[in-house]
Enzyme design. Structure first.
Site, PDB file in Angstrom:
ATOM      1  N   TYR A 127     -28.019 -84.462   6.087  1.00 47.31           N
ATOM      2  CA  TYR A 127     -27.133 -84.118   7.146  1.00 47.31           C
ATOM      3  C   TYR A 127     -27.521 -85.296   8.596  1.00 47.31           C
ATOM      4  CZ  TYR A 127     -24.561 -81.663   3.304  1.00 47.31           C
ATOM      5  OH  TYR A 127     -24.091 -81.691   1.667  1.00 47.31           O
ATOM      6  N   LYS A 174     -37.239 -83.796  -5.892  1.00 46.71           N
ATOM      7  CA  LYS A 174     -36.325 -85.069  -6.898  1.00 46.71           C
ATOM      8  C   LYS A 174     -37.192 -85.585  -6.382  1.00 46.71           C
ATOM      9  CE  LYS A 174     -33.565 -87.166 -10.147  1.00 46.71           C
ATOM     10  NZ  LYS A 174     -33.877 -86.726 -11.453  1.00 46.71           N
ATOM     11  N   ASP A 207     -31.489 -81.485 -10.362  1.00 43.33           N
ATOM     12  CA  ASP A 207     -30.943 -81.720 -11.678  1.00 43.33           C
ATOM     13  C   ASP A 207     -31.183 -80.666 -12.776  1.00 43.33           C
ATOM     14  OD1 ASP A 207     -33.236 -83.147 -11.948  1.00 43.33           O
ATOM     15  OD2 ASP A 207     -32.342 -84.970 -12.687  1.00 43.33           O
ATOM     16  N   ASP A 231     -27.167 -77.024  -0.062  1.00 37.79           N
ATOM     17  CA  ASP A 231     -25.317 -77.165   0.065  1.00 37.79           C
ATOM     18  C   ASP A 231     -25.074 -77.380  -0.838  1.00 37.79           C
ATOM     19  OD1 ASP A 231     -23.540 -76.904   1.590  1.00 37.79           O
ATOM     20  OD2 ASP A 231     -23.476 -78.771   1.743  1.00 37.79           O
ATOM     21  N   ASP A 235     -23.010 -73.071  -3.500  1.00 36.28           N
ATOM     22  CA  ASP A 235     -22.562 -73.125  -3.874  1.00 36.28           C
ATOM     23  C   ASP A 235     -22.356 -73.029  -5.567  1.00 36.28           C
ATOM     24  OD1 ASP A 235     -21.438 -73.175  -1.291  1.00 36.28           O
ATOM     25  OD2 ASP A 235     -19.896 -73.983  -1.854  1.00 36.28           O
TER      26      ASP A 235
END
Ligand code: ATP
Length: 337
Positions: A127, A174, A207, A231, A235
């Site tokens: 980002y 990951k 994951d 991020d 949520d």
């Protein structure tokens, strides 16, 4: 977050912003005022209304005020939210985004025993403005992982665990696919972990973490991860513990710290005195802990817990019919002096 009081008197930059931001801010300050702490509140503008009035959503005076204050309380910004908050984060070099995930009574959490913190790296990863561009084939985004920024955020997470009696830090990445960038993240994670022998360290793939958050959220204490993963997991965490009106957040940096509810300006209910002020109040509690005012933070949080347990003065989103300020008065009445 500090372990001891940092000052006798604090200057707080207060930016209520748009919509329900103003209402939940008034409610949170009403309770803060009842605590035995000296605050000088300095109000400043930012957001949609500010843009309309002044031609800019984030005046330089607001930035200067935040920079020169001990902390900032931020309500909400409407359409301009991304510009305002992203710019403040960049200008103040706020490298850590903190999102607590905690279940409270009468708020419909998926589990009753969730209590962990997500520490998200806020300055790099996928980002960063300017690191995305069109190509002949389509578009490309670069994911930046630097040793300096990742070590800083991972160290922050371990320090947070140590100061807040959390036993374990989970590094999320990951590295099986992103072998170089997340391989580096994992390597730094265990380097930093070795400096905190009393805190358990473990790492998971992102994951798998997304699944464990649903199947065994009680096993997490502190999660530390890169920008995009943080991020998304934040949520998911919010979804575990009930509605938007309950989730606070903190942005911590070298030049300042800003505390804000995760929800936006909610134009559909703005001006009706029915917004739930708890997310703003919990953000103010995070600020108290950041300032080292732990006793006051515990007093404030216990009062909110009592109001939630009693369930007599809850706002509409929690199934009650109380107004924003009725809930605030109930919290204030439950403070211990
Ligand atoms: P914005 O454009 O500022 O992001 P939004 O309406 O798109 O506003 P939110 O403000 O996050 O996004 O709100 C989404 C919905 O959640 C709102 O319609 C509102 O009904 C509800 N909501 C959000 N915050 C609260 C709150 N504190 N109390 C009660 N309901 C809330």
């Amino acid at each position: 977050m500090n372990t001891s009081k940092t000052k006798d008197r604090y200057q707080i930059a207060v930016v209520p912003g748009d919509g329900i931001g103003k209402e939940v801010m008034e409610a949170a300050i009403y309770v803060l005022d009842a605590l035995d702490i000296e605050f000088d509140y300095v109000y400043a503008e930012a957001g949609d209304e500010c843009l309309e009035k002044n031609g800019t959503a984030l005046p330089s005076e607001t930035l200067d005020l935040i920079r020169n204050s001990d902390a900032c309380l931020f309500g909400a910004a409407g359409e301009t939210a991304a510009d305002v908050i992203v710019k403040i984060r960049q200008e103040m070099r706020m490298f850590a985004n903190l999102r607590p995930v905690k279940s409270y009574p009468n708020t419909n959490p998926l589990y009753d025993n969730i209590d962990f913190m997500i520490v998200r790296e806020n300055t790099e990863g996928l980002y960063i403005a300017g690191e995305e561009s069109y190509t002949d084939e389509g578009a490309v985004a670069r994911r930046i992982i630097t040793r300096e920024a990742e070590e800083r955020i991972i160290d922050y997470a371990f320090k947070y665990a140590k100061e807040n009696n959390k036993n374990k830090v989970t590094g999320v990445h990951k590295a099986n696919v992103l072998k170089k960038s997340d391989g580096l993240f994992k390597e730094i994670f265990y380097e930093v972990a070795s400096r905190y022998p009393d805190i358990e360290a473990e790492d998971f793939y992102v994951d798998a973490t997304a699944m464990y958050l649903i199947t065994q959220p009680e096993n997490f204490d502190v999660i530390v991860t890169t920008n995009l993963f943080g991020d998304i997991l934040s949520d998911e965490g919010a979804g575990l513990v009930g509605g938007l009106g309950l989730i606070p957040s903190a942005n911590i940096g070298e030049d300042g710290a800003l505390f804000e509810p995760v929800h936006g300006s909610a134009p559909d209910i703005a001006g009706q005195n029915k917004a739930n002020p708890i997310a703003m109040m919990l953000s103010a509690i995070m600020m108290l802990r950041y300032l080292g005012e732990n006793e006051a933070a515990e007093n404030f949080e216990a009062a909110i817990l009592k109001v939630l347990n009693d369930a007599n003065k809850l706002t509409g989103d929690l199934g009650g019919s109380a107004t924003t300020m009725e809930l605030a008065r109930e919290v204030k009445n439950n403070l211990k002096n």
